[in-house]
Design a protein around this motif. Structure first.
Motif, PDB file in Angstrom:
ATOM      1  N   SER A  60       0.828  -1.211   0.000  1.00 36.18           N
ATOM      2  CA  SER A  60       0.000   0.000   0.000  1.00 36.18           C
ATOM      3  C   SER A  60       0.862   1.260   0.000  1.00 36.18           C
ATOM      4  CB  SER A  60      -0.925  -0.002   1.224  1.00 36.18           C
ATOM      5  OG  SER A  60      -1.824  -1.092   1.177  1.00 36.18           O
ATOM      6  N   LEU A  61       1.932   1.252   0.767  1.00 38.03           N
ATOM      7  CA  LEU A  61       2.788   2.433   0.829  1.00 38.03           C
ATOM      8  C   LEU A  61       3.577   2.612  -0.461  1.00 38.03           C
ATOM      9  CD1 LEU A  61       3.975   4.844   2.256  1.00 38.03           C
ATOM     10  CD2 LEU A  61       5.559   3.316   3.456  1.00 38.03           C
ATOM     11  N   LEU A  62       4.138   1.552  -0.988  1.00 36.96           N
ATOM     12  CA  LEU A  62       4.949   1.655  -2.202  1.00 36.96           C
ATOM     13  C   LEU A  62       4.116   2.005  -3.436  1.00 36.96           C
ATOM     14  CD1 LEU A  62       7.448  -1.304  -1.713  1.00 36.96           C
ATOM     15  CD2 LEU A  62       7.930   1.139  -1.559  1.00 36.96           C
ATOM     16  N   ALA A  63       2.806   1.725  -3.378  1.00 39.01           N
ATOM     17  CA  ALA A  63       1.938   2.051  -4.505  1.00 39.01           C
ATOM     18  C   ALA A  63       1.191   3.365  -4.309  1.00 39.01           C
ATOM     19  CB  ALA A  63       0.927   0.924  -4.725  1.00 39.01           C
ATOM     20  N   ALA A  64       1.414   4.035  -3.171  1.00 36.49           N
ATOM     21  CA  ALA A  64       0.634   5.237  -2.862  1.00 36.49           C
ATOM     22  C   ALA A  64       1.185   6.490  -3.518  1.00 36.49           C
ATOM     23  CB  ALA A  64       0.576   5.441  -1.342  1.00 36.49           C
ATOM     24  N   GLU A  65       2.452   6.462  -3.880  1.00 37.05           N
ATOM     25  CA  GLU A  65       3.111   7.681  -4.353  1.00 37.05           C
ATOM     26  C   GLU A  65       2.875   7.913  -5.835  1.00 37.05           C
ATOM     27  OE1 GLU A  65       7.429   9.688  -3.489  1.00 37.05           O
ATOM     28  OE2 GLU A  65       7.268   7.530  -3.793  1.00 37.05           O
ATOM     29  N   PRO A  66       2.449   9.102  -6.233  1.00 39.98           N
ATOM     30  CA  PRO A  66       2.301   9.399  -7.663  1.00 39.98           C
ATOM     31  C   PRO A  66       3.659   9.317  -8.368  1.00 39.98           C
ATOM     32  CG  PRO A  66       1.198  11.053  -6.317  1.00 39.98           C
ATOM     33  CD  PRO A  66       2.016  10.222  -5.384  1.00 39.98           C
ATOM     34  N   PRO A  67       3.681   8.878  -9.616  1.00 38.30           N
ATOM     35  CA  PRO A  67       4.954   8.760 -10.347  1.00 38.30           C
ATOM     36  C   PRO A  67       5.726  10.071 -10.407  1.00 38.30           C
ATOM     37  CG  PRO A  67       3.199   7.635 -11.527  1.00 38.30           C
ATOM     38  CD  PRO A  67       2.546   8.368 -10.396  1.00 38.30           C
TER      39      PRO A  67
END
Length: 222
Positions: A60-67
């Motif tokens: 969840s954390l690693l996928a939360a950040e916008p590119p």
């Protein structure tokens, strides 16, 4: 590194992506606290359910950040350091969860005469399962696994395998915890020695993949 850790802690808190995995963990621990379990068995359960919860939290954390935000961080700090910082933050949350669960279990569960050994073994089991769950989360998160469906399937299957296969450090540590209420408590030394390099390898692979993605993005931008 400290600003990155604060950044990812704030990102996790603001995104509220921590809620589902944390609620999963709290619910699984709560339903097992019936006052009848021995402390060693309860600590083993607390550690075991941390594997899927922490893997989910890490994803969840690693996928939360916008590119775009990750690209800015990579330009300022490098491509690997943000990945490591996010993994550290997720692992710290997992360790905090198992510590709180241990504190709650102490006054509720029946303790044996070997309370210090049982407690120490239980905390070590929690560390083993936290490292194992973090390793699974790193392996099932961007940039290694980008699709949500693929990640969900991988995390579910991986969690089951890590908990039921006897060669898994999590399985071995939990088995030791369930038997630690006896006369001869066993410290999960071997599982801990296996879980440490396992987590390190998965973290390295995750950071290496982030490095490659960052390099490819830089070439495209150039």
């Amino acid at each position: 590194m400290s600003p990155l850790l604060r950044y990812y802690a704030a990102l996790l808190l603001r995104s509220q992506r921590w809620l589902p995995p944390v609620l999963l963990y709290v619910g699984l621990v709560a339903i097992s606290l019936d006052g009848q379990s021995l402390l060693g068995s309860q600590l083993g359960w607390n550690a075991a359910v941390l594997v899927p919860a922490l893997a989910w939290l890490t994803r969840s954390l690693l996928a939360a950040e916008p590119p775009a935000a990750r690209a800015c961080l990579a330009a300022a700090t490098g491509t690997r350091r943000p990945q490591y910082a996010a993994l550290v933050v997720a692992l710290c949350v997992g360790l905090s969860l198992v510590a709180v669960a241990t504190a709650v279990s102490l006054p509720i569960c029946r303790a044996s005469e070997n309370l210090p050994s049982v407690l120490g073994n239980g905390l070590a089991t929690g560390l083993v399962c936290a490292l194992t769950g973090s390793a699974l989360g790193a392996a099932g998160s961007p940039p290694l696994v980008r699709t949500t469906a693929g990640a969900a399937g991988g995390l579910v299957v991986g969690s089951v395998l890590l908990l039921v296969v006897s060669a898994s450090p999590a399985n071995a540590a939990v088995r030791d915890a369930f038997s630690s209420d006896g006369a001869d408590p066993r410290f999960p030394l071997v599982p801990l020695l296996v879980a440490l390099p396992l987590a390190a390898a998965c973290w390295w692979a995750s950071a290496r993949a982030a490095d490659r993605v960052g390099a490819a993005t830089g070439q495209e931008g150039g």
